[in-house]
Design a protein around this motif. Structure first.
Motif, PDB file in Angstrom:
ATOM      1  N   PRO A  48       0.802  -1.219   0.000  1.00 13.32           N
ATOM      2  CA  PRO A  48       0.000   0.000   0.000  1.00 13.32           C
ATOM      3  C   PRO A  48       0.845   1.285   0.000  1.00 13.32           C
ATOM      4  O   PRO A  48       0.416   2.312  -0.518  1.00 13.32           O
ATOM      5  CB  PRO A  48      -0.830  -0.115   1.279  1.00 13.32           C
ATOM      6  N   ALA A  49       2.058   1.219   0.547  1.00 14.71           N
ATOM      7  CA  ALA A  49       2.948   2.389   0.528  1.00 14.71           C
ATOM      8  C   ALA A  49       3.324   2.787  -0.896  1.00 14.71           C
ATOM      9  O   ALA A  49       3.770   3.909  -1.133  1.00 14.71           O
ATOM     10  CB  ALA A  49       4.209   2.106   1.344  1.00 14.71           C
ATOM     11  N   PHE A  50       3.136   1.860  -1.835  1.00 11.43           N
ATOM     12  CA  PHE A  50       3.480   2.109  -3.243  1.00 11.43           C
ATOM     13  C   PHE A  50       2.224   2.036  -4.113  1.00 11.43           C
ATOM     14  O   PHE A  50       2.257   1.517  -5.219  1.00 11.43           O
ATOM     15  CB  PHE A  50       4.545   1.106  -3.704  1.00 11.43           C
ATOM     16  N   ARG A  51       1.111   2.534  -3.570  1.00  7.88           N
ATOM     17  CA  ARG A  51      -0.167   2.631  -4.269  1.00  7.88           C
ATOM     18  C   ARG A  51      -0.825   1.272  -4.512  1.00  7.88           C
ATOM     19  O   ARG A  51      -1.622   1.120  -5.424  1.00  7.88           O
ATOM     20  CB  ARG A  51      -0.033   3.428  -5.560  1.00  7.88           C
ATOM     21  N   GLU A  96      11.734  -6.936   7.685  1.00 12.03           N
ATOM     22  CA  GLU A  96      12.074  -5.514   7.719  1.00 12.03           C
ATOM     23  C   GLU A  96      12.723  -5.148   6.394  1.00 12.03           C
ATOM     24  O   GLU A  96      13.641  -5.838   5.931  1.00 12.03           O
ATOM     25  CB  GLU A  96      13.046  -5.203   8.861  1.00 12.03           C
ATOM     26  N   MET A  97      12.244  -4.053   5.805  1.00 16.89           N
ATOM     27  CA  MET A  97      12.790  -3.581   4.534  1.00 16.89           C
ATOM     28  C   MET A  97      13.121  -2.105   4.675  1.00 16.89           C
ATOM     29  O   MET A  97      12.415  -1.363   5.353  1.00 16.89           O
ATOM     30  CB  MET A  97      11.752  -3.780   3.422  1.00 16.89           C
ATOM     31  N   VAL A  98      14.188  -1.672   4.034  1.00 15.36           N
ATOM     32  CA  VAL A  98      14.587  -0.274   4.025  1.00 15.36           C
ATOM     33  C   VAL A  98      14.421   0.252   2.611  1.00 15.36           C
ATOM     34  O   VAL A  98      14.876  -0.375   1.645  1.00 15.36           O
ATOM     35  CB  VAL A  98      16.067  -0.115   4.473  1.00 15.36           C
ATOM     36  N   GLU A  99      13.748   1.384   2.508  1.00 15.95           N
ATOM     37  CA  GLU A  99      13.601   2.047   1.215  1.00 15.95           C
ATOM     38  C   GLU A  99      14.570   3.223   1.185  1.00 15.95           C
ATOM     39  O   GLU A  99      14.577   4.067   2.078  1.00 15.95           O
ATOM     40  CB  GLU A  99      12.168   2.541   1.033  1.00 15.95           C
ATOM     41  N   GLU A 100      15.392   3.271   0.149  1.00 14.10           N
ATOM     42  CA  GLU A 100      16.388   4.333   0.010  1.00 14.10           C
ATOM     43  C   GLU A 100      15.767   5.571  -0.629  1.00 14.10           C
ATOM     44  O   GLU A 100      14.676   5.509  -1.198  1.00 14.10           O
ATOM     45  CB  GLU A 100      17.551   3.821  -0.845  1.00 14.10           C
ATOM     46  N   SER A 102      16.456   6.940  -3.288  1.00 12.31           N
ATOM     47  CA  SER A 102      16.287   6.753  -4.731  1.00 12.31           C
ATOM     48  C   SER A 102      15.014   5.982  -5.075  1.00 12.31           C
ATOM     49  O   SER A 102      14.631   5.916  -6.228  1.00 12.31           O
ATOM     50  CB  SER A 102      17.494   5.991  -5.293  1.00 12.31           C
ATOM     51  N   GLY A 103      14.390   5.367  -4.067  1.00 15.07           N
ATOM     52  CA  GLY A 103      13.221   4.536  -4.301  1.00 15.07           C
ATOM     53  C   GLY A 103      13.561   3.055  -4.296  1.00 15.07           C
ATOM     54  O   GLY A 103      12.690   2.221  -4.129  1.00 15.07           O
ATOM     55  N   ALA A 104      14.840   2.738  -4.496  1.00 18.43           N
ATOM     56  CA  ALA A 104      15.275   1.335  -4.407  1.00 18.43           C
ATOM     57  C   ALA A 104      15.254   0.926  -2.937  1.00 18.43           C
ATOM     58  O   ALA A 104      15.169   1.768  -2.043  1.00 18.43           O
ATOM     59  CB  ALA A 104      16.682   1.173  -4.980  1.00 18.43           C
ATOM     60  N   GLY A 105      15.350  -0.328  -2.686  1.00 18.79           N
ATOM     61  CA  GLY A 105      15.369  -0.789  -1.312  1.00 18.79           C
ATOM     62  C   GLY A 105      15.713  -2.255  -1.235  1.00 18.79           C
ATOM     63  O   GLY A 105      15.914  -2.916  -2.254  1.00 18.79           O
TER      64      GLY A 105
END
Length: 160
Positions: A48-51, A96-100, A102-105
């Protein structure tokens, strides 16, 4: 002796064209259908964070679920071979995921938290140790480049 090779064929079909394709970032749905011959389809989307649609499975959910299921399957098989009778198994896994910027993660960790009930008379020490062996053998955990840890809670069913 030659190593065995296995192949997995999956079809992912984007179903989110809302009439104008990807004419803008907000003009399309992230919905897709995950299919494989002979299996029930899975409704997918993005986080949901990415639509994405929160009612559908996203790739991140599926990765955590794959790690959990792989560990469970190895664990149950190893227990069966070792004479440890598992009566129930439920895992509250968390990734756990980290989004950078730049949008990559990338994922940074997954913790498996299986709650296992074994039959009276099964060896609790063996049941604990087999989680370590299941982790070492899990195909999915061996394939990712981030730590996958496990925090099992094992109890013994009371004798009736």
């Amino acid at each position: 002796m030659t190593d065995k090779q296995h192949r997995y064929d999956v079809n992912v079909t984007w179903t989110g064209n809302q009439g104008t394709g990807t004419s803008s970032y907000r003009s399309y749905s992230r919905d897709h259908l995950i299919q494989s011959a002979g299996k029930a389809p899975i409704d997918g989307s993005s986080d949901p964070a990415f639509r994405g649609d929160p009612a559908r499975w996203n790739p991140e959910d599926l990765l955590v679920a794959s790690l959990s299921a792989c560990h469970k399957l190895w664990y149950l098989g190893l227990c069966a071979e070792a004479g440890v009778v598992v009566l129930s198994y439920e895992d509250d896994a968390q990734g756990e995921m980290v989004e950078e910027h730049s949008g990559a993660g990338q994922f940074t960790s997954v913790v498996l938290r299986p709650r296992v009930v074994i039959a009276a008379g099964s060896d609790l020490g063996t049941a604990r140790e087999l989680h370590h062996l299941a982790h070492q053998k899990c195909f999915i955990a061996r394939s990712v480049n981030f730590p996958v840890t496990h925090e099992p809670d094992i109890s013994t069913a009371s004798a009736s």
